[in-house]
Scaffold this motif. Structure first.
Motif, PDB file in Angstrom:
ATOM      1  N   LEU A  74      -0.539  -3.451   6.829  1.00  0.00           N
ATOM      2  CA  LEU A  74      -0.706  -4.360   5.681  1.00  0.00           C
ATOM      3  C   LEU A  74      -0.992  -5.781   6.161  1.00  0.00           C
ATOM      4  CD1 LEU A  74       2.151  -3.264   3.229  1.00  0.00           C
ATOM      5  CD2 LEU A  74      -0.300  -3.133   2.832  1.00  0.00           C
ATOM      6  N   ILE A  75      -0.230  -6.206   7.175  1.00  0.00           N
ATOM      7  CA  ILE A  75      -0.413  -7.571   7.685  1.00  0.00           C
ATOM      8  C   ILE A  75      -1.809  -7.723   8.277  1.00  0.00           C
ATOM      9  CG2 ILE A  75       0.367  -9.222   9.418  1.00  0.00           C
ATOM     10  CD1 ILE A  75       3.195  -8.050   9.051  1.00  0.00           C
ATOM     11  N   ASN A  76      -2.215  -6.724   9.069  1.00  0.00           N
ATOM     12  CA  ASN A  76      -3.502  -6.839   9.751  1.00  0.00           C
ATOM     13  C   ASN A  76      -4.690  -6.546   8.851  1.00  0.00           C
ATOM     14  OD1 ASN A  76      -2.560  -7.555  12.321  1.00  0.00           O
ATOM     15  ND2 ASN A  76      -1.929  -5.438  12.680  1.00  0.00           N
ATOM     16  N   LEU A  77      -4.425  -5.895   7.711  1.00  0.00           N
ATOM     17  CA  LEU A  77      -5.508  -5.589   6.777  1.00  0.00           C
ATOM     18  C   LEU A  77      -6.044  -6.866   6.146  1.00  0.00           C
ATOM     19  CD1 LEU A  77      -6.967  -3.261   5.092  1.00  0.00           C
ATOM     20  CD2 LEU A  77      -5.243  -3.736   3.364  1.00  0.00           C
ATOM     21  N   MET A  78      -5.137  -7.713   5.702  1.00  0.00           N
ATOM     22  CA  MET A  78      -5.596  -8.857   4.927  1.00  0.00           C
ATOM     23  C   MET A  78      -4.898 -10.160   5.270  1.00  0.00           C
ATOM     24  SD  MET A  78      -6.750  -8.665   1.075  1.00  0.00           S
ATOM     25  CE  MET A  78      -5.279  -8.403   0.238  1.00  0.00           C
ATOM     26  N   MET A  83      -5.661 -15.502   7.006  1.00  0.00           N
ATOM     27  CA  MET A  83      -5.021 -16.727   7.450  1.00  0.00           C
ATOM     28  C   MET A  83      -5.735 -17.320   8.667  1.00  0.00           C
ATOM     29  SD  MET A  83      -2.713 -17.563   5.418  1.00  0.00           S
ATOM     30  CE  MET A  83      -3.142 -16.763   3.911  1.00  0.00           C
ATOM     31  N   GLN A  84      -6.183 -16.432   9.551  1.00  0.00           N
ATOM     32  CA  GLN A  84      -6.927 -16.930  10.714  1.00  0.00           C
ATOM     33  C   GLN A  84      -8.212 -17.608  10.277  1.00  0.00           C
ATOM     34  OE1 GLN A  84      -6.500 -13.168  13.111  1.00  0.00           O
ATOM     35  NE2 GLN A  84      -6.939 -14.639  14.730  1.00  0.00           N
ATOM     36  N   ARG A  85      -8.886 -16.979   9.311  1.00  0.00           N
ATOM     37  CA  ARG A  85     -10.139 -17.543   8.810  1.00  0.00           C
ATOM     38  C   ARG A  85      -9.867 -18.875   8.115  1.00  0.00           C
ATOM     39  NH1 ARG A  85     -14.813 -14.816   5.793  1.00  0.00           N
ATOM     40  NH2 ARG A  85     -16.205 -16.592   5.619  1.00  0.00           N
ATOM     41  N   PHE A  86      -8.757 -18.936   7.403  1.00  0.00           N
ATOM     42  CA  PHE A  86      -8.355 -20.155   6.694  1.00  0.00           C
ATOM     43  C   PHE A  86      -8.176 -21.309   7.684  1.00  0.00           C
ATOM     44  CE2 PHE A  86      -4.307 -22.169   4.805  1.00  0.00           C
ATOM     45  CZ  PHE A  86      -5.012 -23.183   4.186  1.00  0.00           C
ATOM     46  N   MET A  87      -7.456 -21.031   8.784  1.00  0.00           N
ATOM     47  CA  MET A  87      -7.239 -22.074   9.790  1.00  0.00           C
ATOM     48  C   MET A  87      -8.553 -22.490  10.437  1.00  0.00           C
ATOM     49  SD  MET A  87      -3.609 -21.101  11.565  1.00  0.00           S
ATOM     50  CE  MET A  87      -3.787 -19.395  11.857  1.00  0.00           C
ATOM     51  N   VAL A 109      -8.332 -18.053  -0.376  1.00  0.00           N
ATOM     52  CA  VAL A 109      -8.199 -18.058   1.085  1.00  0.00           C
ATOM     53  C   VAL A 109      -7.239 -16.960   1.546  1.00  0.00           C
ATOM     54  CG1 VAL A 109      -8.708 -20.509   1.319  1.00  0.00           C
ATOM     55  CG2 VAL A 109      -6.325 -19.769   1.209  1.00  0.00           C
ATOM     56  N   SER A 110      -6.380 -16.486   0.646  1.00  0.00           N
ATOM     57  CA  SER A 110      -5.389 -15.486   1.062  1.00  0.00           C
ATOM     58  C   SER A 110      -5.934 -14.069   1.106  1.00  0.00           C
ATOM     59  CB  SER A 110      -4.192 -15.509   0.109  1.00  0.00           C
ATOM     60  OG  SER A 110      -3.671 -16.792   0.023  1.00  0.00           O
ATOM     61  N   VAL A 111      -7.026 -13.814   0.384  1.00  0.00           N
ATOM     62  CA  VAL A 111      -7.513 -12.426   0.315  1.00  0.00           C
ATOM     63  C   VAL A 111      -8.920 -12.296   0.884  1.00  0.00           C
ATOM     64  CG1 VAL A 111      -6.137 -11.961  -1.724  1.00  0.00           C
ATOM     65  CG2 VAL A 111      -8.521 -12.670  -1.995  1.00  0.00           C
ATOM     66  N   ARG A 112      -9.427 -13.370   1.479  1.00  0.00           N
ATOM     67  CA  ARG A 112     -10.852 -13.436   1.731  1.00  0.00           C
ATOM     68  C   ARG A 112     -11.351 -12.500   2.820  1.00  0.00           C
ATOM     69  NH1 ARG A 112     -14.145 -17.888   3.729  1.00  0.00           N
ATOM     70  NH2 ARG A 112     -12.179 -18.769   4.347  1.00  0.00           N
ATOM     71  N   GLN A 113     -10.506 -12.257   3.832  1.00  0.00           N
ATOM     72  CA  GLN A 113     -11.001 -11.476   4.966  1.00  0.00           C
ATOM     73  C   GLN A 113     -10.267 -10.142   4.986  1.00  0.00           C
ATOM     74  OE1 GLN A 113     -13.291 -13.097   6.954  1.00  0.00           O
ATOM     75  NE2 GLN A 113     -13.679 -11.243   8.120  1.00  0.00           N
ATOM     76  N   VAL A 114     -10.993  -9.057   4.838  1.00  0.00           N
ATOM     77  CA  VAL A 114     -10.370  -7.731   4.804  1.00  0.00           C
ATOM     78  C   VAL A 114     -10.886  -6.904   5.973  1.00  0.00           C
ATOM     79  CG1 VAL A 114     -10.012  -5.641   3.461  1.00  0.00           C
ATOM     80  CG2 VAL A 114     -10.235  -7.826   2.299  1.00  0.00           C
ATOM     81  N   GLU A 115      -9.959  -6.438   6.810  1.00  0.00           N
ATOM     82  CA  GLU A 115     -10.340  -5.573   7.935  1.00  0.00           C
ATOM     83  C   GLU A 115     -10.076  -4.134   7.530  1.00  0.00           C
ATOM     84  OE1 GLU A 115     -10.932  -6.668  11.351  1.00  0.00           O
ATOM     85  OE2 GLU A 115     -10.945  -8.806  10.808  1.00  0.00           O
ATOM     86  N   ILE A 116     -11.099  -3.487   6.974  1.00  0.00           N
ATOM     87  CA  ILE A 116     -10.821  -2.201   6.327  1.00  0.00           C
ATOM     88  C   ILE A 116     -10.324  -1.125   7.272  1.00  0.00           C
ATOM     89  CG2 ILE A 116     -12.289  -2.414   4.292  1.00  0.00           C
ATOM     90  CD1 ILE A 116     -14.202  -0.528   6.040  1.00  0.00           C
ATOM     91  N   TRP A 117     -10.677  -1.211   8.566  1.00  0.00           N
ATOM     92  CA  TRP A 117     -10.229  -0.135   9.464  1.00  0.00           C
ATOM     93  C   TRP A 117      -8.714  -0.104   9.606  1.00  0.00           C
ATOM     94  CZ3 TRP A 117     -13.961   2.700   8.852  1.00  0.00           C
ATOM     95  CH2 TRP A 117     -15.273   2.404   9.184  1.00  0.00           C
ATOM     96  N   LYS A 118      -8.063  -1.216   9.244  1.00  0.00           N
ATOM     97  CA  LYS A 118      -6.596  -1.230   9.322  1.00  0.00           C
ATOM     98  C   LYS A 118      -5.980  -0.306   8.280  1.00  0.00           C
ATOM     99  CE  LYS A 118      -6.538  -4.158  12.639  1.00  0.00           C
ATOM    100  NZ  LYS A 118      -6.207  -3.732  13.991  1.00  0.00           N
TER     101      LYS A 118
END
Lengths: 261, 268
Positions: A74-78, A83-87, A109-118
């Motif tokens: 869950l943490i690595n999914l979104m 947060m990394q992208r936000f910074m 900014v909290s939902v913007r980057q989704v790593e679907i493979w997670k």
């Protein structure tokens, strides 16, 4: 409703981006399997020598490992990628584009980057959890299932708020990528129930880096170890931190000057 | 020749120290993970020892404390990040610049690694005393245990560095080496004495570990330092270390030659 639509859009976007690199699926699958081997192998070695670890039976700790993988997923999914992208956006000044959009900027900014493979980690974590519960033969009553759901939600909220507050610090201290390393280093301690650690470390893992709420407390809920006080504390901390993160974000965004202004 | 190499190392070390000192905060933060792992393992095994009435396969609580404190030091002394680094260096084509230098690129990497170890001593030593204060270790060592343990650690470092540098060259053949790296990590964790002393591992793991190089990298230097080995075991240990050292050195030469032929730079 609108927020769900935005969430779904970012999900689709993440999927479309990644489907171009399908081999990454196997990379991620392999990584998830190795992480599982590491956790279960560790348990196998320990339970080769003892029947219970601080009162936890083998199947109960397998359930904990399932939750550990699930929450990590869950943490690595979104949370973490967003947060990394936000910074990164604060550093580069590209946060401008987020603030200008007609939606809540913190949500964006909290939902913007989704790593679907997670999703693989999430599915695998759930699988391990279900197998462990079947082997426990536990009758999970409605109350227990509900407590688990609430504890998991509270844990996820706490981790999100924690990350959000740390990421917001980037408005003042531009270089903050080390935060990620601190979190990941500490997260591995969540593979085992927090209660086995010495008191000072338990405090650190509860209030400094909130791994206890994210992994141990939901596992306690499922194995019938959770007291009402702990659940209440988790809910209070979750609500408090969520509010604090919101306030801190509003406070921080005032310091944001953009890149080209 | 020896003097030339010595001068190159001195120069490279000075550069590496200066470069890495710039990132002292990051170095300190990276150390958190390197202290957390032995601490977590120590807590787990202490808990098991207590449940068993104080002893697991000849290890008491104090023995576990001593084992994992020395484990932290030996692991820190022998580990390298080279397999992950070369994945990037080769994929991005930066490897070309390293090939252009007049000496074998491994020397720069060794110096880089040593500089990192020297800088992180500032954290490692206090961390060791901190752990020793939290978990009082049982120590019954003689001065020669420490000397022999240091020697074994140095050999282990050379051997592990050669082995991992050789495995890093996998990236010359495929650009998806993360699977190789992860597999290597998992095997190392269970078969080297990193997760637990080999004596408490299941019998199958102990038997397999005899045929693999990993126990001589971590378990042997630790057990030697702690004075847990008989003179015969010590001789066998050093013999095995030298045997594997020769094997990995010879393999490295072979892999290196084949790999450089294979390499085609990006963007030339």
């Amino acid at each position: 409703m609108n927020q769900l639509r935005i969430l779904w859009t970012f999900f689709r976007l993440g999927a479309m981006n990644e489907l171009a690199y399908r081999v990454n699926f196997f990379t991620q699958l392999f990584q998830a399997v190795m992480s599982l081997v590491l956790s279960l192998g560790g348990l196998a070695v320990v339970f080769n020598q003892t029947d219970t670890l601080a009162g936890w039976r083998p199947a109960e700790l397998v359930a904990l490992v399932g939750i550990y993988i699930l929450v990590g997923g869950l943490i690595n999914l979104m949370i973490q990628p967003s947060m990394q992208r936000f910074m990164e956006d604060i550093r580069m000044g590209t946060l401008d584009f987020m603030i200008l959009k007609p939606a809540d900027a913190q949500f964006l900014v909290s939902v913007r980057q989704v790593e679907i493979w997670k999703l693989i980690d999430i599915i695998m974590g759930l699988g391990v959890l279900v197998i462990a519960l079947v082997r426990l033969g536990a009758q999970i009553g409605m109350a227990q299932a509900l407590a688990f759901g609430v504890a998991l939600l509270a844990g996820a909220t706490i981790v999100y708020s924690f990350w959000m507050m740390l990421a917001t610090c980037a408005f003042w201290f531009v270089k903050t990528e080390n935060i990620l390393v601190i979190f990941q280093s500490m997260y591995q301690a969540g593979r085992w129930p927090i209660t086995i650690y010495p008191g000072w470390l338990q405090m650190m893992l509860t209030f400094l880096v909130p791994i206890a709420f994210a992994v141990t407390v939901p596992a306690q809920a499922l194995t019938g170890r959770l007291t009402n006080q702990t659940l209440l504390l988790a809910i209070l901390v979750a609500t408090g931190l969520f509010g604090a993160a919101r306030w801190f974000w509003r406070f921080g965004i005032r310091y944001y000057a953009g890149a080209s202004a | 020749m020896i003097r030339a190499i010595g001068e190159i190392y001195a120069a490279q070390l000075r550069t590496s120290l200066a470069v890495q000192f710039q990132y002292r905060m990051s170095l300190a933060i990276w150390m958190i993970g390197r202290v957390i792992q032995p601490l977590v393992a120590l807590v787990v095994w202490t808990t098991v020892a207590r449940a068993r009435g104080g002893d697991v396969s000849g290890y008491s609580e104090g023995d576990f404390a001593a084992y994992f404190i020395i484990q932290m030091i030996v692991t820190q002394a022998t580990f390298s990040w080279i397999m992950w680094e070369y994945d990037y260096i080769i994929r991005s084509g930066q490897f070309s610049f390293r090939l252009l230098r007049p000496i074998h690129p491994i020397h720069a990497d060794v110096a880089d690694n040593l500089a990192y170890k020297v800088l992180t001593l500032v954290i490692l030593i206090p961390a060791a005393f901190f752990l020793a204060w939290l978990f009082p270790p049982t120590l019954h060592w003689q001065w020669w245990n420490i000397v022999a343990g240091l020697l074994a650690t140095v050999i282990a470092f050379i051997m592990r560095f050669t082995l991992e540098w050789m495995l890093a060259m996998t990236a010359l053949w495929t650009n998806r080496v993360s699977a190789v790296n992860q597999t290597y990590d998992v095997i190392l964790i269970f078969f080297s004495g990193y997760f637990a002393p080999l004596a408490v591992m299941p019998q199958l793991v102990q038997t397999l570990a005899n045929f693999l190089p990993f126990r001589w990298l971590i378990a042997f230097p630790i057990e030697l330092t702690l004075g847990r080995l008989t003179p015969t075991e010590i001789l066998i240990g050093f013999g095995a270390q030298l045997f594997w050292l020769v094997i990995v050195q010879a393999s490295l030469r072979y892999v290196w030659r084949a790999g450089v032929k294979q390499y085609s730079a990006v963007g030339s």
